[in-house]
Write a protein that holds these residues in place. Structure first.
Motif, PDB file in Angstrom:
ATOM      1  N   LYS A   1      13.310   2.033 -10.957  1.00  7.97           N
ATOM      2  CA  LYS A   1      13.603   2.140 -12.349  1.00  7.97           C
ATOM      3  C   LYS A   1      14.188   0.722 -12.646  1.00  7.97           C
ATOM      4  CE  LYS A   1      14.361   4.408 -16.317  1.00  7.97           C
ATOM      5  NZ  LYS A   1      12.979   4.637 -17.154  1.00  7.97           N
ATOM      6  N   ALA A   2      15.073   0.258 -11.887  1.00  4.82           N
ATOM      7  CA  ALA A   2      15.662  -1.051 -12.027  1.00  4.82           C
ATOM      8  C   ALA A   2      14.692  -1.997 -12.156  1.00  4.82           C
ATOM      9  CB  ALA A   2      16.747  -1.409 -11.087  1.00  4.82           C
ATOM     10  N   MET A   3      13.726  -1.799 -11.325  1.00  7.09           N
ATOM     11  CA  MET A   3      12.466  -3.126 -11.315  1.00  7.09           C
ATOM     12  C   MET A   3      11.871  -3.155 -12.784  1.00  7.09           C
ATOM     13  SD  MET A   3      11.220  -2.597  -7.484  1.00  7.09           S
ATOM     14  CE  MET A   3       9.804  -3.584  -7.803  1.00  7.09           C
TER      15      MET A   3
ATOM     16  N   PRO B   1      13.241   3.873  -3.418  1.00  5.38           N
ATOM     17  CA  PRO B   1      14.278   5.053  -3.961  1.00  5.38           C
ATOM     18  C   PRO B   1      13.979   5.018  -5.450  1.00  5.38           C
ATOM     19  CG  PRO B   1      15.422   3.957  -2.359  1.00  5.38           C
ATOM     20  CD  PRO B   1      14.233   3.219  -2.337  1.00  5.38           C
ATOM     21  N   PHE B   2      14.026   5.962  -6.023  1.00  5.77           N
ATOM     22  CA  PHE B   2      13.703   6.124  -7.589  1.00  5.77           C
ATOM     23  C   PHE B   2      14.565   5.013  -8.410  1.00  5.77           C
ATOM     24  CE2 PHE B   2      14.652   7.461 -11.952  1.00  5.77           C
ATOM     25  CZ  PHE B   2      13.525   7.508 -12.479  1.00  5.77           C
ATOM     26  N   PRO B   3      15.888   4.964  -8.146  1.00  5.06           N
ATOM     27  CA  PRO B   3      16.817   4.102  -8.853  1.00  5.06           C
ATOM     28  C   PRO B   3      16.401   2.735  -8.528  1.00  5.06           C
ATOM     29  CG  PRO B   3      18.295   5.595  -7.494  1.00  5.06           C
ATOM     30  CD  PRO B   3      16.911   5.864  -7.277  1.00  5.06           C
TER      31      PRO B   3
ATOM     32  N   GLU C   1       5.198  -1.746  -4.262  1.00  8.38           N
ATOM     33  CA  GLU C   1       5.890  -1.437  -5.766  1.00  8.38           C
ATOM     34  C   GLU C   1       5.620  -2.616  -7.057  1.00  8.38           C
ATOM     35  OE1 GLU C   1       7.319   0.931  -8.822  1.00  8.38           O
ATOM     36  OE2 GLU C   1       6.631   1.738  -6.765  1.00  8.38           O
ATOM     37  N   THR C   2       5.984  -3.625  -6.388  1.00  8.41           N
ATOM     38  CA  THR C   2       5.958  -4.619  -7.303  1.00  8.41           C
ATOM     39  C   THR C   2       4.583  -4.854  -7.848  1.00  8.41           C
ATOM     40  OG1 THR C   2       7.816  -6.157  -6.429  1.00  8.41           O
ATOM     41  CG2 THR C   2       6.031  -7.274  -7.578  1.00  8.41           C
ATOM     42  N   GLU C   3       3.349  -4.987  -6.941  1.00  9.70           N
ATOM     43  CA  GLU C   3       2.093  -5.129  -7.214  1.00  9.70           C
ATOM     44  C   GLU C   3       1.619  -3.885  -8.076  1.00  9.70           C
ATOM     45  OE1 GLU C   3       0.972  -7.700  -6.952  1.00  9.70           O
ATOM     46  OE2 GLU C   3       1.101  -8.838  -5.370  1.00  9.70           O
ATOM     47  N   ARG C   4       2.216  -2.489  -7.785  1.00  8.82           N
ATOM     48  CA  ARG C   4       1.649  -1.292  -8.793  1.00  8.82           C
ATOM     49  C   ARG C   4       2.308  -1.652 -10.164  1.00  8.82           C
ATOM     50  NH1 ARG C   4       2.440   1.809  -4.061  1.00  8.82           N
ATOM     51  NH2 ARG C   4       4.938   1.616  -4.387  1.00  8.82           N
ATOM     52  N   GLN C   5       3.489  -2.199 -10.248  1.00  9.17           N
ATOM     53  CA  GLN C   5       4.011  -2.398 -11.507  1.00  9.17           C
ATOM     54  C   GLN C   5       3.265  -3.410 -12.255  1.00  9.17           C
ATOM     55  OE1 GLN C   5       8.069  -2.197 -12.151  1.00  9.17           O
ATOM     56  NE2 GLN C   5       8.409  -0.655 -10.780  1.00  9.17           N
TER      57      GLN C   5
END
Length: 211
Positions: free
Chosen positions: A195-197, A190-192, A140-144
């Motif tokens: 979103k926090a990231m 999880p979505f939250p 997820e970090t890399e996608r963002q």
């Protein structure tokens, strides 16, 4: 059970912190902009490009801390290897962005130590939770980050081909890291948390662009 790191490893990890924050990073691969001509830009354009590259450099500082923390607490050797491989390429990204910031007459973020400490803590926590979540956090970090780099390709001045070459190669690397994490069994976050990231990223990029 989570195995505590040895004293030698802790010393090595501390050395990584010092090298990331206080030393100039080195790149094994040629800098992506090495063969690209440096076209004249206005002062405003240089300042904007320097601000964007400072954000990118700050993001790589955070990545080093994240992967360091995650690798420190990862249980599976394959997960640790994936994290270390990603961290190794992030060091090259540090070198590329730092050199470009200097060329543009800018400076690295004054808040880098703060971002590093926070990212390290997050990375350690992700590793403690479990490897599939650890890999999920990496993916997820890399996608963002990849999405963030795409936005910078749109925002950079058109004539700043050197910065664009660097950002484009970084985007390729970050996308590869995300795909590698997914291949190793990354769990969707999880979505939250996602979103926090994203919110944390907005705060970091806003401040580091200026400071």
């Amino acid at each position: 059970m989570l195995k505590l790191p040895s004293l030698d490893r802790l010393i090595s990890e501390f050395d990584t912190v010092l090298r990331t924050l206080a030393a100039s990073a080195q790149s094994v691969r040629p800098h992506p902009d090495a063969a690209v001509a440096d076209i004249e830009m206005s002062t405003a354009q240089k300042q904007h490009a320097a601000g964007l590259m400072r954000v990118n450099h700050c993001g790589e500082v955070c990545a080093q801390a994240l992967y360091q923390g995650q690798a420190l607490t990862a249980r599976d050797p394959a997960t640790r290897d994936a994290l270390r491989e990603a961290a190794h390429e992030e060091v090259e990204h540090l070198a590329w962005t730092e050199a470009r910031i200097t060329d543009l007459g800018g400076h690295k973020s004054l808040l880098n130590p703060l971002w590093y400490a926070g990212s390290l803590a997050i990375g350690v926590t992700a590793g403690v939770i479990g490897d599939k979540w650890n890999l999920g956090f990496l993916a997820e970090t890399e996608r963002q980050v990849a999405a963030h780099l795409q936005s910078h390709l749109r925002e950079l001045p058109e004539q700043d081909a050197k910065s664009r070459a660097i950002v484009a190669q970084m985007h390729i690397d970050e996308t590869h890291h995300a795909e590698k994490a997914e291949e190793l069994g990354a769990a969707p976050l999880p979505f939250p948390i996602v979103k926090a990231m994203k919110i944390s990223s907005i705060v970091m990029t806003s401040l580091s662009y200026r400071l």
